[in-house]
Design a protein around this motif. Sequence first.
Motif, PDB file in Angstrom:
ATOM      1  N   HIS A   1      60.953  46.259  62.790  1.00  0.00           N
ATOM      2  CA  HIS A   1      61.250  44.832  62.792  1.00  0.00           C
ATOM      3  C   HIS A   1      60.734  44.281  61.454  1.00  0.00           C
ATOM      4  CE1 HIS A   1      62.001  44.911  67.181  1.00  0.00           C
ATOM      5  NE2 HIS A   1      61.058  45.847  67.163  1.00  0.00           N
ATOM      6  N   PRO A   2      61.609  44.058  60.486  1.00  0.00           N
ATOM      7  CA  PRO A   2      61.141  43.584  59.176  1.00  0.00           C
ATOM      8  C   PRO A   2      60.474  42.205  59.290  1.00  0.00           C
ATOM      9  CG  PRO A   2      63.384  44.426  59.034  1.00  0.00           C
ATOM     10  CD  PRO A   2      63.067  44.299  60.494  1.00  0.00           C
ATOM     11  N   ILE A   3      59.331  42.094  58.647  1.00  0.00           N
ATOM     12  CA  ILE A   3      58.618  40.822  58.531  1.00  0.00           C
ATOM     13  C   ILE A   3      58.536  40.523  57.038  1.00  0.00           C
ATOM     14  CG2 ILE A   3      56.474  39.572  58.979  1.00  0.00           C
ATOM     15  CD1 ILE A   3      57.992  40.303  61.520  1.00  0.00           C
ATOM     16  N   ASP A   4      59.471  39.726  56.555  1.00  0.00           N
ATOM     17  CA  ASP A   4      59.583  39.470  55.121  1.00  0.00           C
ATOM     18  C   ASP A   4      58.495  38.488  54.694  1.00  0.00           C
ATOM     19  OD1 ASP A   4      60.237  38.862  52.515  1.00  0.00           O
ATOM     20  OD2 ASP A   4      62.395  38.696  52.899  1.00  0.00           O
ATOM     21  N   ILE A   5      57.442  39.028  54.111  1.00  0.00           N
ATOM     22  CA  ILE A   5      56.308  38.176  53.727  1.00  0.00           C
ATOM     23  C   ILE A   5      56.640  37.275  52.545  1.00  0.00           C
ATOM     24  CG2 ILE A   5      54.623  39.766  54.707  1.00  0.00           C
ATOM     25  CD1 ILE A   5      54.030  40.781  51.899  1.00  0.00           C
ATOM     26  N   THR A   6      57.720  37.577  51.846  1.00  0.00           N
ATOM     27  CA  THR A   6      58.128  36.686  50.745  1.00  0.00           C
ATOM     28  C   THR A   6      58.805  35.430  51.277  1.00  0.00           C
ATOM     29  OG1 THR A   6      60.341  37.633  50.398  1.00  0.00           O
ATOM     30  CG2 THR A   6      58.479  38.719  49.294  1.00  0.00           C
ATOM     31  N   LYS A   7      59.181  35.456  52.561  1.00  0.00           N
ATOM     32  CA  LYS A   7      59.817  34.300  53.195  1.00  0.00           C
ATOM     33  C   LYS A   7      58.927  33.688  54.284  1.00  0.00           C
ATOM     34  CE  LYS A   7      64.477  36.075  52.354  1.00  0.00           C
ATOM     35  NZ  LYS A   7      65.754  36.557  52.984  1.00  0.00           N
ATOM     36  N   ASP A   8      57.658  34.106  54.310  1.00  0.00           N
ATOM     37  CA  ASP A   8      56.669  33.590  55.264  1.00  0.00           C
ATOM     38  C   ASP A   8      57.002  33.935  56.715  1.00  0.00           C
ATOM     39  OD1 ASP A   8      55.152  32.564  53.209  1.00  0.00           O
ATOM     40  OD2 ASP A   8      55.914  30.528  53.416  1.00  0.00           O
ATOM     41  N   ASP A   9      57.699  35.055  56.922  1.00  0.00           N
ATOM     42  CA  ASP A   9      57.976  35.484  58.296  1.00  0.00           C
ATOM     43  C   ASP A   9      56.692  35.734  59.080  1.00  0.00           C
ATOM     44  OD1 ASP A   9      60.644  35.429  57.637  1.00  0.00           O
ATOM     45  OD2 ASP A   9      60.969  37.596  57.782  1.00  0.00           O
ATOM     46  N   GLN A  10      55.609  36.053  58.353  1.00  0.00           N
ATOM     47  CA  GLN A  10      54.350  36.395  59.028  1.00  0.00           C
ATOM     48  C   GLN A  10      53.709  35.198  59.728  1.00  0.00           C
ATOM     49  OE1 GLN A  10      54.897  36.152  55.794  1.00  0.00           O
ATOM     50  NE2 GLN A  10      53.051  35.803  54.576  1.00  0.00           N
ATOM     51  N   TYR A  11      54.223  34.001  59.462  1.00  0.00           N
ATOM     52  CA  TYR A  11      53.683  32.803  60.115  1.00  0.00           C
ATOM     53  C   TYR A  11      54.525  32.348  61.309  1.00  0.00           C
ATOM     54  CZ  TYR A  11      50.948  32.591  55.828  1.00  0.00           C
ATOM     55  OH  TYR A  11      50.113  32.890  54.787  1.00  0.00           O
ATOM     56  N   ALA A  12      55.569  33.082  61.614  1.00  0.00           N
ATOM     57  CA  ALA A  12      56.419  32.716  62.744  1.00  0.00           C
ATOM     58  C   ALA A  12      55.624  32.824  64.046  1.00  0.00           C
ATOM     59  CB  ALA A  12      57.645  33.622  62.807  1.00  0.00           C
ATOM     60  N   PRO A  13      55.771  31.861  64.941  1.00  0.00           N
ATOM     61  CA  PRO A  13      54.987  31.873  66.185  1.00  0.00           C
ATOM     62  C   PRO A  13      55.109  33.169  66.978  1.00  0.00           C
ATOM     63  CG  PRO A  13      56.041  29.742  65.900  1.00  0.00           C
ATOM     64  CD  PRO A  13      56.580  30.626  64.812  1.00  0.00           C
TER      65      PRO A  13
END
Length: 215
Positions: free
Chosen positions: A29-41
């Motif tokens: 499951h890609p978590i694109d840290i360049t798009k701030d996916d890591q902050y998704a609830p």
Amino acid sequence: MIDLYYWTTPNGHKITLFLEEAGLPYRIHPIDITKDDQYAPDFLKISPNNKIPAIIDQEPADNGNPITLFESGAILLYLAEKTGKFIPLNTRGRQEVMQWLFWQMGGLGPMAGQNHHFGRFAPEKIPYAINRYVKETARLYSVLDKRLADRDFVAGGEYTIADMAIYPWIVPHDWQQQDLNNFPNIKRWFETIAMRTATVRAYDIVARVNPPKAS
């Protein structure tokens, strides 16, 4: 099945190295840290520290509910214990692996990460910070080089999760202003791991998840 929440960073590569070596089924499951996916609830429910990697083991060994883990070192240790692979069963061998796993988590990773930040990404180039982290990275490389002087792998004669944790942080040695020719034992170890078929497969994932952008 292992659900892997991943991006193409050194810490992300640690887990794909293990999964490819062990032959465990997994889906990314890609978590694109360049798009701030890591902050998704939804991701924060899995990784409350908003960092990759994280996993959900849908089939834990105790046959209970799925197990969720974050922190790459904890994930490696969990997977090693789940499979009985890449960590010695005897007490002394296990402690050798644990020492060097913690060395990477507490030393090489954070210091090389700051090296990357101040040397490549910081909006302001601060010579003191750059020099500090380049020198500390070199010191840590020297520690590792001495360790590898009389053994094939970090914890002895067998490839373990300690090597898997350390290797991805040596891959970007150019970013860290480190020349592997100055560390011959690391260079030999690095080239050995780079040629493993599971290593090649793990790094091939980058082209699918985060392909280089056309210039």
